[in-house]
Design a protein around this motif. Structure first.
Motif: not given
Length: 212
Positions: A31-44
């Motif tokens: 995941m990119g920085k924006e997705a990590t910061k602004n979403s509830t998604f996580r690797v996996g």
């Protein structure tokens, strides 16, 4: 769509190299920085999405707001079938929606109601309280009528005299006559949403919309 592209029947030919696949189910690898910061998604996380192309690739890059979370226990094939039918159906209805209001008592015509997206569109429109009309091969009429739709034959000459000028929304995935009959079915404030042109594959060349 993917089958039509592979057979050279799609209205727009793709330049090579081209990776087909208009939807996918997969697992987030990074995941990119924006997705990590602004979403509830996580690797996996298991996710699904509809895409213009590239769904058959091993890896694909997607904006986080364009993917849908899939329960980890869900079968991937089932999830793919649901997302490829219901996501386009919901998007098509949202395009026709006025002021974010539901389709309560609206007259909605679904051209090609026996296909996966057509069935999904009928179901979603009925859940919103719409009066749903649909065209389909007559062998599907009993099933569609049991869902709550009013059924008509595929041939526009069989349904247009009854429905002309009465529809608030028409969703056409067939393009049997260049969308002309669908356009004529609309009332003065109606909206036509063109979601496909399967007749290009089933019947070959079609004439352009409103052109003779």
């Amino acid at each position: 769509q993917d089958c039509m592209i592979r057979r050279g029947k799609w209205y727009e030919m793709q330049s090579l190299p081209f990776i087909p696949g208009s939807d996918f189910v997969g697992t987030i690898f990074s995941m990119g920085k924006e997705a990590t910061k602004n979403s509830t998604f996580r690797v996996g996380d298991k996710v699904a999405a509809a895409v213009d192309s590239g769904g058959n690739a091993k890896y694909i890059t997607m904006p986080y707001h364009s993917i849908i979370r899939v329960p980890p226990e869900a079968d991937s094939v089932v999830a793919l079938c649901l997302s490829s039918a219901y996501v386009p159906a919901r998007e098509a209805l949202d395009l026709a929606r006025k002021l974010n209001t539901p389709f309560t008592s609206a007259n909605v015509l679904v051209i090609g109601g026996n296909g996966p997206s057509g069935l999904a569109t009928i179901e979603l429109a009925l859940l919103e309280g719409a009066n749903v009309f649909t065209t389909a091969d007559e062998r599907h009429h009993d099933f569609l009528a049991n869902l709550g739709a009013k059924c008509f034959p595929i041939d526009p000459s069989k349904w247009l005299p009854t429905l002309q000028g009465k529809m608030d929304v028409v969703l056409d995935s067939v393009c049997l006559d260049g969308y002309e009959s669908s356009h004529l079915a609309l009332n003065s404030a109606g909206t036509l949403v063109c979601t496909g042109m399967s007749a290009v594959y089933t019947q070959g060349q079609i004439r352009a919309f409103m052109m003779r």
